[in-house]
Design a protein around this motif. Structure first.
Motif, PDB file in Angstrom:
ATOM      1  N   TRP A 132      17.425  29.867  -7.405  1.00 14.42           N
ATOM      2  CA  TRP A 132      17.068  30.762  -6.269  1.00 14.42           C
ATOM      3  C   TRP A 132      17.467  31.999  -6.151  1.00 14.42           C
ATOM      4  CZ3 TRP A 132      13.055  29.895  -3.126  1.00 14.42           C
ATOM      5  CH2 TRP A 132      12.932  30.841  -1.929  1.00 14.42           C
ATOM      6  N   ARG A 133      18.600  32.406  -6.442  1.00 16.33           N
ATOM      7  CA  ARG A 133      19.254  33.731  -6.231  1.00 16.33           C
ATOM      8  C   ARG A 133      19.404  34.422  -7.774  1.00 16.33           C
ATOM      9  NH1 ARG A 133      24.928  33.561  -3.210  1.00 16.33           N
ATOM     10  NH2 ARG A 133      24.437  35.753  -3.620  1.00 16.33           N
ATOM     11  N   GLY A 134      19.256  33.638  -8.760  1.00 13.77           N
ATOM     12  CA  GLY A 134      19.363  34.319 -10.327  1.00 13.77           C
ATOM     13  C   GLY A 134      21.122  34.545 -10.370  1.00 13.77           C
ATOM     14  N   LEU A 182      22.987  28.818 -29.669  1.00 11.37           N
ATOM     15  CA  LEU A 182      21.949  29.146 -30.621  1.00 11.37           C
ATOM     16  C   LEU A 182      20.692  29.390 -29.668  1.00 11.37           C
ATOM     17  CD1 LEU A 182      21.935  26.419 -33.414  1.00 11.37           C
ATOM     18  CD2 LEU A 182      22.607  29.030 -33.426  1.00 11.37           C
ATOM     19  N   LEU A 183      20.891  28.986 -28.318  1.00  8.78           N
ATOM     20  CA  LEU A 183      19.863  29.262 -27.521  1.00  8.78           C
ATOM     21  C   LEU A 183      19.841  30.492 -26.571  1.00  8.78           C
ATOM     22  CD1 LEU A 183      19.482  25.818 -25.612  1.00  8.78           C
ATOM     23  CD2 LEU A 183      17.960  26.953 -27.253  1.00  8.78           C
ATOM     24  N   ALA A 184      21.117  31.151 -26.849  1.00  6.30           N
ATOM     25  CA  ALA A 184      21.435  32.309 -26.116  1.00  6.30           C
ATOM     26  C   ALA A 184      20.464  33.432 -26.182  1.00  6.30           C
ATOM     27  CB  ALA A 184      22.933  33.038 -26.630  1.00  6.30           C
ATOM     28  N   PRO A 185      19.897  33.801 -27.324  1.00  4.33           N
ATOM     29  CA  PRO A 185      18.862  34.759 -27.523  1.00  4.33           C
ATOM     30  C   PRO A 185      17.473  34.593 -26.688  1.00  4.33           C
ATOM     31  CG  PRO A 185      19.647  34.249 -29.692  1.00  4.33           C
ATOM     32  CD  PRO A 185      20.170  32.996 -28.752  1.00  4.33           C
ATOM     33  N   ALA A 200      15.425  33.768 -17.529  1.00  6.73           N
ATOM     34  CA  ALA A 200      15.383  32.399 -18.165  1.00  6.73           C
ATOM     35  C   ALA A 200      16.597  31.374 -17.472  1.00  6.73           C
ATOM     36  CB  ALA A 200      15.905  32.752 -19.481  1.00  6.73           C
ATOM     37  N   TRP A 201      17.595  32.105 -17.089  1.00  2.23           N
ATOM     38  CA  TRP A 201      18.713  31.071 -16.640  1.00  2.23           C
ATOM     39  C   TRP A 201      18.141  30.565 -15.093  1.00  2.23           C
ATOM     40  CZ3 TRP A 201      22.711  28.829 -18.149  1.00  2.23           C
ATOM     41  CH2 TRP A 201      23.369  29.209 -19.225  1.00  2.23           C
ATOM     42  N   VAL A 236      15.211  29.506 -14.850  1.00  3.53           N
ATOM     43  CA  VAL A 236      14.548  28.250 -15.147  1.00  3.53           C
ATOM     44  C   VAL A 236      15.346  27.065 -15.740  1.00  3.53           C
ATOM     45  CG1 VAL A 236      13.108  27.317 -16.939  1.00  3.53           C
ATOM     46  CG2 VAL A 236      12.431  29.683 -15.963  1.00  3.53           C
ATOM     47  N   VAL A 237      16.429  27.216 -16.356  1.00  2.87           N
ATOM     48  CA  VAL A 237      17.388  26.486 -16.797  1.00  2.87           C
ATOM     49  C   VAL A 237      18.152  25.846 -15.711  1.00  2.87           C
ATOM     50  CG1 VAL A 237      19.625  26.230 -17.915  1.00  2.87           C
ATOM     51  CG2 VAL A 237      17.970  27.762 -18.914  1.00  2.87           C
ATOM     52  N   ASP A 238      18.546  26.728 -14.784  1.00  2.00           N
ATOM     53  CA  ASP A 238      19.358  26.213 -13.542  1.00  2.00           C
ATOM     54  C   ASP A 238      18.324  25.306 -12.621  1.00  2.00           C
ATOM     55  OD1 ASP A 238      21.943  27.022 -13.700  1.00  2.00           O
ATOM     56  OD2 ASP A 238      21.481  29.089 -13.281  1.00  2.00           O
ATOM     57  N   GLY A 239      16.891  25.627 -12.673  1.00  2.00           N
ATOM     58  CA  GLY A 239      15.981  24.910 -11.859  1.00  2.00           C
ATOM     59  C   GLY A 239      15.996  23.300 -12.591  1.00  2.00           C
ATOM     60  N   VAL A 240      16.011  23.326 -13.834  1.00  2.00           N
ATOM     61  CA  VAL A 240      15.847  22.148 -14.424  1.00  2.00           C
ATOM     62  C   VAL A 240      16.994  21.153 -14.266  1.00  2.00           C
ATOM     63  CG1 VAL A 240      15.683  21.192 -16.814  1.00  2.00           C
ATOM     64  CG2 VAL A 240      14.277  22.940 -16.395  1.00  2.00           C
ATOM     65  N   VAL A 241      18.055  21.923 -14.380  1.00  2.00           N
ATOM     66  CA  VAL A 241      19.698  21.245 -14.323  1.00  2.00           C
ATOM     67  C   VAL A 241      19.500  20.581 -12.975  1.00  2.00           C
ATOM     68  CG1 VAL A 241      22.069  21.412 -13.941  1.00  2.00           C
ATOM     69  CG2 VAL A 241      20.771  22.671 -15.983  1.00  2.00           C
ATOM     70  N   ALA A 242      18.943  21.459 -12.009  1.00  2.00           N
ATOM     71  CA  ALA A 242      19.052  20.909 -10.504  1.00  2.00           C
ATOM     72  C   ALA A 242      18.084  19.683 -10.484  1.00  2.00           C
ATOM     73  CB  ALA A 242      18.565  22.116  -9.492  1.00  2.00           C
ATOM     74  N   ALA A 243      16.851  19.551 -11.081  1.00  2.00           N
ATOM     75  CA  ALA A 243      15.984  18.615 -10.955  1.00  2.00           C
ATOM     76  C   ALA A 243      16.539  17.384 -11.822  1.00  2.00           C
ATOM     77  CB  ALA A 243      14.528  18.990 -11.858  1.00  2.00           C
ATOM     78  N   ILE A 244      17.397  17.464 -13.035  1.00  2.00           N
ATOM     79  CA  ILE A 244      18.006  16.539 -13.631  1.00  2.00           C
ATOM     80  C   ILE A 244      19.163  15.765 -12.600  1.00  2.00           C
ATOM     81  CG2 ILE A 244      19.479  16.003 -15.396  1.00  2.00           C
ATOM     82  CD1 ILE A 244      18.274  18.000 -17.289  1.00  2.00           C
TER      83      ILE A 244
END
Length: 209
Positions: free
Chosen positions: A91-93, A173-176, A183-184, A186-194
């Motif tokens: 939410w905050r970035g 390898l996903l760092a770029p 992008a983060w 989105v990642v954290d949103g997916v992690v929260a959903a999981i």
């Protein structure tokens, strides 16, 4: 050799599924933050649990369902807590936090290691699925191999070590891709959903039984 490969395949079938533990390892790997510590905790925990299952601890766990219930609710609480933190970052970035982490001093990194260690331990040892998969299920399958049960277990252990090392150190390898703005989130949103799904799978069987 066939028994060893059977254990290897079985171990991978258990561990590859995306869950709370894997999501945490992936995030730490991408951040390059205490990766060795997280990988060591997860792999060593699996080694201990596989050995315990092969030694016959699975029967003890099955005969004491209260232990599983305590782990169920404690695990759900931990997973929900970590999911809430991930949702807050989404939410905050978190780009600023990532930059600060990469520029931190050694002392700062040492202080940050404690919450990372505790989270890795909690997501591993407070998840009842871990006990059912590694101790009960793996222990039962290992026992079915008779005198070769320890070879089966060795295969499962190798699969666990390879998986966590590959996931933790290969995640960079996903760092770029994750260097892009937002992008983060989105990642954290997916992690929260999981985490929410994992917590639901832990408590719903108890609520509907």
């Amino acid at each position: 050799m066939l028994t060893l490969l059977a254990g290897l395949g079985f171990g991978l079938s258990l561990i590859v599924a995306i869950g709370a533990q894997n999501a945490f390892v992936l995030r730490q790997g991408v951040r390059r933050e205490h990766v060795g510590l997280v990988v060591a905790v997860c792999a060593a925990s699996d080694v201990l649990l596989y050995l315990a299952g092969t030694a016959g601890l699975g029967a003890l766990v099955v005969s004491h369902p209260a232990v599983v219930e305590v782990a169920r609710w404690a695990g759900a609480a931990v997973v929900l807590g970590y999911g809430a933190l991930a949702a807050r970052r989404a939410w905050r970035g978190d780009e600023a936090g990532l930059a600060a982490a990469s520029d931190g001093t050694v002392a700062d990194a040492g202080r940050r290691a404690r919450p990372v260690l505790l989270t890795a331990l909690a997501l591993t040892w407070l998840n009842p699925h871990v006990y059912l998969d590694t101790i009960v299920l793996q222990g039962s399958l290992a026992a079915s191999h008779g005198d070769e049960r320890w070879l089966f277990t060795a295969g499962a252990i190798v699969s666990s070590v390879l998986w966590f090392v590959g996931l933790g150190y290969g995640a960079r390898l996903l760092a770029p891709v994750l260097a892009r703005p937002g992008a983060w989130r989105v990642v954290d949103g997916v992690v929260a959903a999981i985490m929410l799904v994992v917590a639901a799978t832990l408590v719903l069987p108890a609520l509907t039984s």
